[in-house]
Design a protein around this motif. Structure first.
Motif, PDB file in Angstrom:
ATOM      1  N   ARG A  46      -1.389   1.726  -5.785  1.00 21.89           N
ATOM      2  CA  ARG A  46      -2.599   1.524  -4.987  1.00 21.89           C
ATOM      3  C   ARG A  46      -2.370   2.005  -3.554  1.00 21.89           C
ATOM      4  NH1 ARG A  46      -2.939  -5.059  -4.333  1.00 21.89           N
ATOM      5  NH2 ARG A  46      -1.300  -5.224  -2.780  1.00 21.89           N
ATOM      6  N   GLU A  54       0.858  -1.195   0.000  1.00 22.40           N
ATOM      7  CA  GLU A  54       0.000   0.000   0.000  1.00 22.40           C
ATOM      8  C   GLU A  54       0.886   1.233   0.000  1.00 22.40           C
ATOM      9  OE1 GLU A  54      -2.313  -0.119   3.605  1.00 22.40           O
ATOM     10  OE2 GLU A  54      -3.888  -1.292   2.664  1.00 22.40           O
ATOM     11  N   ASN A  79      -4.603   1.133  -1.134  1.00 26.48           N
ATOM     12  CA  ASN A  79      -5.312   0.188  -0.275  1.00 26.48           C
ATOM     13  C   ASN A  79      -5.217  -1.185  -0.923  1.00 26.48           C
ATOM     14  OD1 ASN A  79      -7.765  -1.408   0.504  1.00 26.48           O
ATOM     15  ND2 ASN A  79      -8.074   0.381   1.820  1.00 26.48           N
ATOM     16  N   VAL A  80      -5.014  -2.239  -0.130  1.00 24.33           N
ATOM     17  CA  VAL A  80      -4.866  -3.586  -0.696  1.00 24.33           C
ATOM     18  C   VAL A  80      -6.126  -4.073  -1.392  1.00 24.33           C
ATOM     19  CG1 VAL A  80      -3.069  -4.319   0.896  1.00 24.33           C
ATOM     20  CG2 VAL A  80      -5.459  -4.724   1.483  1.00 24.33           C
ATOM     21  N   PHE A  81      -7.257  -3.439  -1.132  1.00 20.40           N
ATOM     22  CA  PHE A  81      -8.512  -3.888  -1.728  1.00 20.40           C
ATOM     23  C   PHE A  81      -8.798  -3.229  -3.079  1.00 20.40           C
ATOM     24  CE2 PHE A  81      -8.900  -4.589   2.842  1.00 20.40           C
ATOM     25  CZ  PHE A  81      -9.058  -5.961   2.814  1.00 20.40           C
ATOM     26  N   GLU A  82      -7.940  -2.306  -3.510  1.00 19.25           N
ATOM     27  CA  GLU A  82      -8.078  -1.763  -4.857  1.00 19.25           C
ATOM     28  C   GLU A  82      -7.737  -2.867  -5.859  1.00 19.25           C
ATOM     29  OE1 GLU A  82      -5.734   1.773  -5.426  1.00 19.25           O
ATOM     30  OE2 GLU A  82      -6.486   2.676  -3.585  1.00 19.25           O
ATOM     31  N   LYS A  83      -8.365  -2.841  -6.985  1.00 11.29           N
ATOM     32  CA  LYS A  83      -8.127  -3.886  -7.993  1.00 11.29           C
ATOM     33  C   LYS A  83      -6.975  -3.488  -8.897  1.00 11.29           C
ATOM     34  CE  LYS A  83     -12.703  -5.665  -7.660  1.00 11.29           C
ATOM     35  NZ  LYS A  83     -13.723  -6.430  -8.249  1.00 11.29           N
TER      36      LYS A  83
END
Length: 103
Positions: free
Chosen positions: A74, A56, A76-80
């Motif tokens: 990115r 991140e 955030n780790v949840f971004e694709k």
């Protein structure tokens, strides 16, 4: 078999360091850093090689005698978005300076 559930030993700076010896593996180790913008970390690799992964955030990198500029996209780790990575060969060192808070 070693216990593979390892809790972080801090909340800032180097928060994980798993060595092949501590994990019972032959080769692979793992370290995790949590940095605030403006902070710098680095290591000399010796016989080891490394792949630096921006989980991140963003940071500038100098490694193997070369400046690699800012890596990371990115936040955030949840971004694709896949993470940016940098391979550093053995017998070299690396240094990262956080340009945002980063992992």
């Amino acid at each position: 078999m070693p216990d593979l559930l390892c809790k972080p030993f801090g909340t800032h700076g180097k928060v994980h360091q798993i060595t092949p010896q501590s994990a019972g593996w032959r080769y692979v180790g793992f370290s995790l850093y949590r940095l605030h913008a403006g902070e710098t970390v680095g290591e000399a690799l010796g016989d080891n090689e490394a792949i630096l992964v921006m989980v991140e955030g963003k940071a500038t990198f100098d490694a193997a005698g070369q400046s690699w500029g800012e890596l990371g996209e990115r936040m955030n780790v949840f971004e694709k978005t896949p993470p940016h990575c940098l391979y550093v060969p053995n017998d070299n060192s690396w240094e990262a300076t956080a340009t945002t808070d980063c992992v």
